[in-house]
Design an enzyme around this catalytic site. Structure first.
Site, mmCIF file in Angstrom:
data_model
loop_
_atom_site.group_PDB
_atom_site.id
_atom_site.type_symbol
_atom_site.label_atom_id
_atom_site.label_comp_id
_atom_site.label_asym_id
_atom_site.label_seq_id
_atom_site.Cartn_x
_atom_site.Cartn_y
_atom_site.Cartn_z
ATOM 1 N N SER A 23 -13.706 29.953 -20.504
ATOM 2 C CA SER A 23 -12.749 29.399 -21.533
ATOM 3 C C SER A 23 -10.925 29.359 -20.892
ATOM 4 O O SER A 23 -10.775 28.703 -19.778
ATOM 5 C CB SER A 23 -13.287 30.004 -22.881
ATOM 6 N N ASP A 77 -20.202 20.622 -26.602
ATOM 7 C CA ASP A 77 -18.925 22.202 -26.341
ATOM 8 C C ASP A 77 -18.114 21.771 -27.477
ATOM 9 O O ASP A 77 -17.165 20.947 -26.556
ATOM 10 C CB ASP A 77 -18.267 22.245 -25.102
ATOM 11 N N HIS A 89 -20.151 26.292 -26.723
ATOM 12 C CA HIS A 89 -18.768 27.139 -25.416
ATOM 13 C C HIS A 89 -19.231 28.305 -25.238
ATOM 14 O O HIS A 89 -18.491 28.901 -24.013
ATOM 15 C CB HIS A 89 -17.644 27.262 -26.667
#
Lengths: 417, 285
Positions: free
Chosen positions: B113, B235, B263
């Site tokens: 991320s 995602d 995610h």
């Protein structure tokens, strides 16, 4: 405990007294299916990836969807607002995966008509007997009323946070006005200072200053007012201006402290008294060093860290707490600062500091040992070492601490050759 | 997963002493000392326990370095400063400090991320320090822009910040013992789960702002380290077109689309994610 102490009667559903002769199943028309479908909360089961596998009638009616619009077609996060989706992916899902349950999380659902429905969500992971996670069960509780209440709490909290920031700004500004913005440049002397504030919410009770008194003379003081906060700030202000005005008139340190003693007594006599401890010094150049005339009122003795590596508390006559006695007398004594010597003045927050794990106070002996360990030193290095010492105490600092070091730089090393 | 939630790192891994960068970032090292280094960086939301399902597997072949960003997990919360962490550079700086302090070389950096962009910034500053970059669900910019789709409008991000605020009360109450707790008190295993996704609400909000309002698109072309983009099939935070954008912008980057959804593939599909990371990190330089 239902019914305890009450007369059993009709109108008390769940009351044990009703049981006799009452056919519960027919009265309640309950079945597991009905309990699920028409529960007073939303039920939702999803696969581990969030795909909706089962949903109850209550949640469908809240959201305005038909069952086959959701089951097999939508993911739980599809029902969330954008902020909720991000929160779900970054916090909710990882936490659920880690602990197998998440409770009381505030989210907003998006209804078929586009409206937002504030809810509280609880999820558990259902696992097989072997421990393999199979699906996620979620209950959804209507939180509209609660959210409104929380918004109000949040608003109050934010307001309190803003007020606190305002207070801290005010305190910082006031504090700054009570301390010199910078120490003046005294030729041939290095001075360094550190002030540790015990709390950002209160004006500290320690004070210090170093200021010129005409040609080749400087006054200095460091002390500690009883109490803290606005009250202490007012007293500190009086002390500071009294000391500076008294020194301008007659810089003899004993006289200056005597004047302060009178001023405090006159100002606060009817007010249960306000006291302070202080050291006042008069600094004059003396060959390659300085002569320092010092008077002490109820204050811890300074530390002399000598050029030869020795450290001691110079034997100065101690005077009474300032503001406590009528006609108190303060006797001055002279010490000399030679090249390489450093004098460390401090408030009792330093010796009273709790030294970490054992929670003992630092004390005079340990402070002397500390001074010996850094000797010989310079003013800047001594203050840095004191800061490092304080940092090592972690949370053991519950009082304000002022440290002022005055040093005569050592002579340059022997010239090569 | 759920019922076996005991934190493995506490049981099997040495914890670095609580000083310097290692203490500030709660650095944990596992695996063989002589093996190539894989550094695992968690994203916005939780802490290094995000990696708990794949780190033991990686530790068989690599020296695994885990850490918490300052402000997250068990990092030193007192080291958090709003100015330093208002941009991702502050976080990248921490990564480099850890590398310097532990004398890590040829690091395969795996960033999930927002930590993907933290790795990009660190690798631009010291390309020689890193052998590989693995970007898991990266996004160089979350907010849509002219000619670019990040997946979110500015209003969406503002809504996220609001939703953090609505959980503010719950967080404050739950976090109090962690923030104010006595550090000398022996830690209980159960506390880790309790602190996993929780953080000081002020810090969380600032980290969210830094994460979701950053724009690192121009940095991608400056990456000179072999890079793998791991994209999840579904995602909502980093959609497929963003992963494709990252691959196209980083010279020579490859992209692997995992069948994992969500995610966090390291949680939802650990085996697949582990295999992808290990095979790329294990390739020769």
């Amino acid at each position: 405990v239902s019914g305890t102490g009450h007369e059993p009667g009709p109108g008390h559903p769940g009351d044990a007294g009703l049981a006799a002769g009452t056919d519960f199943p027919s009265l309640l028309e309950d079945s597991a299916e009905d309990l699920y479908e028409n529960a007073p909360c939303g039920y939702l089961s999803t696969l581990l990836d969030g795909q909706i596998a089962k949903v109850n009638g209550t949640l469908l009616s809240w959201l305005g969807y038909a069952r086959d619009e959701l089951v097999g077609h939508r993911y739980f996060s599809d029902l969330l607002t954008i902020g909720g989706k991000l929160y779900h992916e970054t916090h909710f899902a990882p936490l659920l995966s880690m602990q197998g349950h998440v409770g009381g999380v505030a989210l907003e659902l998006r209804t078929a008509g586009g409206a937002r429905l504030p809810v509280l969500v609880n999820s558990v992971v259902k696992a097989s007997p072997a421990g393999e996670p199979l699906l996620i069960r979620t209950t959804v509780i209507d939180a509209r009323d609660r959210r409104a209440y929380e918004q109000e709490l949040l608003r109050a909290r934010q307001e309190a946070d803003r007020e606190r920031e305002r207070l801290q700004l005010l305190v910082t500004t006031l504090q700054r006005s009570l301390l010199p913005p910078a120490l003046p440049d005294v030729p041939g002397l290095e001075a360094a200072v550190h002030y540790h504030f015990a709390s950002p919410d209160e004006v500290g009770g320690d004070f210090y200053d170093l200021f010129p008194l005409g040609q080749d003379r400087w006054g200095l003081f460091l002390g500690d007012v009883s109490g803290k906060g606005a009250d202490a700030a007012a007293v500190t202000s009086l002390i500071r201006y009294t000391l500076r005005a008294a020194a301008a008139y007659d810089p003899g340190p004993g006289t200056v402290l005597g004047t302060l003693n009178d001023a405090l007594r006159e100002e606060y006599e009817r007010d249960h008294g306000h006291f302070c401890t202080a050291i006042f010094g008069l600094l004059t150049p003396d060959g390659d060093g300085f002569t320092l005339t010092l008077a002490v009122g109820g204050h811890p003795l300074p530390l002399l860290i000598a050029a030869d590596g020795a450290a001691c508390y110079p034997p100065l006559p101690g005077g009474p707490l300032i503001g406590a006695l009528h006609d108190a007398a303060f006797t001055a004594a002279v010490i000399r600062l030679a090249p390489g010597d450093t004098l460390l003045l401090y408030t009792d927050g330093l010796t009273e500091a709790r030294t970490g794990a054992g929670r003992d106070r630092l004390g005079d002996e340990a402070l002397l040992a500390f001074a010996a360990s850094i000797a010989p030193t310079t003013a800047g290095a001594a203050v840095s070492a004191a800061i490092a010492l304080l940092d090592g105490f972690g949370g053991g600092l519950d009082d304000d601490i002022a440290v002022l070091a005055l040093g005569v730089p050592p002579p340059p090393g022997p010239a090569p050759g | 997963v759920a019922s076996r939630s005991l934190p493995w790192v506490r049981e099997t891994m040495p914890v670095m002493s609580g000083i310097g960068a290692a203490g500030r970032n709660n650095v944990v090292v596992a695996g063989r000392d002589d093996a190539p280094v894989v550094m695992l960086a968690h994203g916005f939301g939780c802490d290094q326990n995000m990696w708990r399902l794949i780190a033991p597997g990686l530790a068989r072949d690599f020296r695994v370095v885990l850490f918490d960003h300052v402000g997250s997990g068990r990092s030193d919360l007192s080291a958090w400063q709003p100015g330093r962490y208002a941009t991702l550079d502050g976080y990248a700086d921490d990564v480099l400090r850890i590398c310097h302090e532990l004398e890590l070389r040829d690091v395969a950096f795996v960033g999930h991320s927002v930590a993907a962009m933290i790795g990009v910034l660190a690798a631009i500053r010291e390309p020689g320090r890193f052998s590989k970059l693995v970007l898991v669900g990266p996004s160089p910019r979350y907010v849509d822009d002219a000619g670019y789709r990040g997946g979110f409008s500015r209003a969406d991000i503002d809504e996220l910040l609001d939703s953090l605020d609505s959980n503010y009360l719950g967080w404050s109450a739950a976090m109090a013992p962690v923030i104010m707790g006595n550090p000398e008190r022996p830690e209980l295993a159960g506390e880790l789960a309790a602190s996993f996704c929780r953080t000081d609400p002020v810090i969380a909000r600032a980290f969210a702002r830094t994460t979701f309002l950053s724009d690192n698109r121009a940095d991608l072309a400056r990456v000179a380290v072999p890079t793998l983009v791991l994209q999840c099939a579904r995602d909502v935070i980093a959609p497929a077109e963003v992963g494709a954008f990252v691959r196209a912008q980083i010279p020579g980057a490859t992209l692997v689309t995992l069948s994992a959804t969500g995610h966090c593939p390291q949680l939802s599909a650990p085996e697949e994610t582990l295999a992808a990371i290990a095979s790329f990190a294990g390739l020769g330089p």
